[in-house]
Every structure is written in C-alpha cells, then in structure tokens.
Design an enzyme around this catalytic site. Structure first.
Site, PDB file in Angstrom:
ATOM      1  N   HIS A 172       0.813  -1.234   0.000  1.00  0.00           N
ATOM      2  CA  HIS A 172       0.000   0.000   0.000  1.00  0.00           C
ATOM      3  C   HIS A 172       0.841   1.276   0.000  1.00  0.00           C
ATOM      4  O   HIS A 172       0.513   2.253   0.670  1.00  0.00           O
ATOM      5  CB  HIS A 172      -0.946   0.003   1.191  1.00  0.00           C
ATOM      6  CG  HIS A 172      -2.196  -0.807   1.005  1.00  0.00           C
ATOM      7  ND1 HIS A 172      -2.701  -1.147  -0.221  1.00  0.00           N
ATOM      8  CD2 HIS A 172      -3.055  -1.336   1.934  1.00  0.00           C
ATOM      9  CE1 HIS A 172      -3.817  -1.850  -0.053  1.00  0.00           C
ATOM     10  NE2 HIS A 172      -4.045  -1.995   1.224  1.00  0.00           N
ATOM     11  N   HIS A 185      -9.717   3.026   0.238  1.00  0.00           N
ATOM     12  CA  HIS A 185      -9.767   1.941   1.228  1.00  0.00           C
ATOM     13  C   HIS A 185     -10.905   2.174   2.227  1.00  0.00           C
ATOM     14  O   HIS A 185     -10.721   2.022   3.443  1.00  0.00           O
ATOM     15  CB  HIS A 185      -8.430   1.824   1.951  1.00  0.00           C
ATOM     16  CG  HIS A 185      -8.117   0.450   2.454  1.00  0.00           C
ATOM     17  ND1 HIS A 185      -8.901  -0.201   3.377  1.00  0.00           N
ATOM     18  CD2 HIS A 185      -7.113  -0.398   2.156  1.00  0.00           C
ATOM     19  CE1 HIS A 185      -8.384  -1.380   3.647  1.00  0.00           C
ATOM     20  NE2 HIS A 185      -7.295  -1.533   2.904  1.00  0.00           N
ATOM     21  N   GLU A 199     -11.674  -2.856  -2.655  1.00  0.00           N
ATOM     22  CA  GLU A 199     -10.685  -1.936  -3.188  1.00  0.00           C
ATOM     23  C   GLU A 199     -10.448  -2.191  -4.681  1.00  0.00           C
ATOM     24  O   GLU A 199      -9.686  -3.094  -5.041  1.00  0.00           O
ATOM     25  CB  GLU A 199      -9.366  -2.105  -2.430  1.00  0.00           C
ATOM     26  CG  GLU A 199      -9.499  -2.036  -0.921  1.00  0.00           C
ATOM     27  CD  GLU A 199      -8.386  -2.796  -0.224  1.00  0.00           C
ATOM     28  OE1 GLU A 199      -7.198  -2.514  -0.515  1.00  0.00           O
ATOM     29  OE2 GLU A 199      -8.692  -3.685   0.595  1.00  0.00           O
TER      30      GLU A 199
END
Length: 336
Positions: free
Chosen positions: A104, A174, A301
């Site tokens: 991420h 997210h 996501e």
C-alpha cells in the site's frame, strides 16, 4: 445540488487537518485533507441518516491503527513481492513495510500525506499532491489529483496522475463499509460479486500467479450470498488471511452489489481490472463511535492485481512518462 463545508478536524505534526463535507439530498461525505481519507459517509434512509463507513476520531489514529481506513492508497495499492520490480531494464527497490514486501505505498504512502485542496462552484472537491522522484523507491516525480463529487445517489472518485518518468501507479480507496452502522459487522451483509475468478494467494497474501474459478469454492459470490456464510469454511486460502482478503478478476466495470440487513445497498463500479475483497480480519481499534473489532467492516478496493509488475500474465499498472492517466471508482447507493 452539492454543497461543500470546511471544518477543522484535528491537528497532526503541528499542521491543521481539515474535514470537507460534500452534501446533497441523499448523501453526506466527510473527506480529510490528510490521506484524502473518507472519515464518514452518511446515507439518508426512511429512519434517518446512517453513517455506513468506519473511521476514527483523530488523525493520529488513522496512522497508528495501520488500517488505511477510508484513505487514498498509493502509489500502488496492495503488495509487491520482495519490495522490488524491474522497469525498462532498471531494478527499483521499494520500502519493505510488510516483512520483506512492499504494501500500500510503503511507510509514508499516500494515506499519510497532506493534500492541497481546490473547490469548484459545481460542488466538486479536488485534492492533489506531488510525490517526488524516489519516493518510497518509485521512479519519477508524480503529480496526482483525487477528485471527489456527488451526483444524486452516487459518490464519484476520479484519480489523475502524470509522472516525469515511466513509473507504476495504481491508487485506490480503502473505505471500510458497515452498511448496518459501525456496530453491525459484515457477516450479515449480502454480497454479489461480478467476478467469476480470483487470484489465490500464498501465506504472505500475495497472488501465486494462478487465476482460479470461484465455482465450487467459498469465494463464489456470483449469486447473492451472506458474507458470513462460508467465511470460516475449512479452506487454506481463508486460513491464510483469517477470512477474505483476496483479489477478484472483474468481468466488467460493475464490481459488486452489497446489501445490509436494514436495506442500505451499495453498487461499486470502476475501470480497473480487479478488486480486493477484505473482511476486516485484523481490525481492532477504537473507532469514532466506540470499539471496532474483528470484521467490523469490509473493504472493496478496486485495483490492479497485487504484485502485477512481477507476474507476466497480470496487467502492469504502468504510468508512462509525461502521459496523464485517469482511473475512477463510483459508489451508487440506494435503500430497499
């Protein structure tokens, strides 16, 4: 008509963090200029306004929880094996923020950045940042904007990026949904995925490179099914992640339909090829309304496949130099 209201939310590292609230007759969405994070998302129902996403009371908690809650994630969402990739003959070494892997966007990803903010008369909110060449190991100076807007019962997110060098770029949102409110959890949410294949992962939650049919497995949501029905089925894939935390191969732009017990529904759309379905298996935090525990919310996501740059059969999220690229996510809400 969409209105925008700016309020002081918190301070973090000596800087003010503001909350921008976009509102119309059906939706109200609060977005921070730290992490470009959705702090709340309220839907008007016959019983009143309902907040259907997880969030925190302070900016610091968004960082210390390590949940990426509601945030804009990047440069590249999800995991890159070995925290490295080769592009145009050069191998780039990224920050290792999850064991030996990159996750991420790294230690100081886009979820931990302050954004510049622009408002327009039509109720559109745009947040932008500059990620310098070498940021977390990625090549190229990246200029990115995130545009948020409401359109009747739709919440739209548009990402635009341009880089000075060929680089990787695959942002996502997210948001953790809790369609029955923060205390409702996810097990009684009914989910339909418009995907009949997924990418199995290894013990580090990274795809093996295989693309597998969901038919006959606990991952089959091609017909409406409660999230909790098979979540604890005896299956190594579920055991790896303590539930669902897997990338689905989308059939088209319609990602999924999710419906809470009390009738709040969301349909998600994107132009990206995959979506990570995550059932909050490691959520364990004090939230904005009290304690948020195991499986308190689910994230969907939209993304390029995890570790795509290192898997020849996956589509690489390449952002060519000096070439603007855009990706979108749309959330469409209704009550039944």
């Amino acid at each position: 008509m969409t209105t925008i209201q700016k309020t002081l939310y918190d301070t973090y590292k000596g800087r003010e963090v503001h909350l921008y609230t976009l509102s119309n007759d059906f939706l109200s969405v609060g977005i921070m200029d730290f992490g470009a994070a959705v702090q709340y998302l309220k839907v008007k129902t016959p019983e009143g306004e309902k907040d259907i996403c997880l969030g925190f009371k302070s900016a610091e908690h968004y960082v210390t929880s390590c949940q990426f809650c509601g945030s804009t994630v990047g440069r590249v969402a999800n995991r890159i094996r070995g925290a490295q990739f080769t592009l145009n003959g050069t191998t780039y070494h990224l920050s290792k923020n999850q064991g030996e892997n990159h996750h991420h966007g790294g230690f100081d990803g886009f979820d931990r950045k302050f954004y510049s903010v622009f408002e327009t008369d039509d109720g559109t909110l745009t947040m932008s940042l500059v990620s310098p060449d070498g940021d977390e190991g990625y090549p190229g100076e990246l200029h990115m904007s995130v545009q948020f807007s409401l359109e009747e019962n739709r919440f739209n997110i548009l990402y635009t990026g341009i880089s000075t060098k060929d680089t990787l770029w695959a942002p996502t949102s997210h948001i953790y949904f809790c369609l029955d409110g923060e205390k409702g959890g996810v097990l009684d949410t009914t989910l339909t995925m418009y995907a009949d294949r997924f990418t199995p992962c290894d013990g580090e939650s990274i795809p093996t490179g295989e693309i597998r049919a969901v038919s006959g497995t606990p991952f089959d949501f091609t017909s409406p099914k409660l999230i909790g029905l098979d979540i604890d089925a005896p299956c190594r894939q579920l055991e790896y992640c303590k539930g669902y935390d897997h990338n689905y191969v989308l059939n088209g732009s319609h990602v999924c339909t999710a419906k809470g017990r009390e009738g709040v529904c969301v349909d998600i759309y994107t132009d990206m090829p995959g979506a990570q379905f995550y059932t909050g298996n490691y959520v364990n935090s004090e939230g904005k309304y009290g304690y948020m525990g195991f499986r308190a919310g689910f994230a969907m996501e939209p993304q390029f496949f995890p570790n795509a740059v290192n898997e020849p059969s996956f589509m690489t999220p390449l952002l060519p130099a000096d070439t603007p690229v855009a990706h979108y996510i749309t959330y469409e809400f209704r009550t039944e």
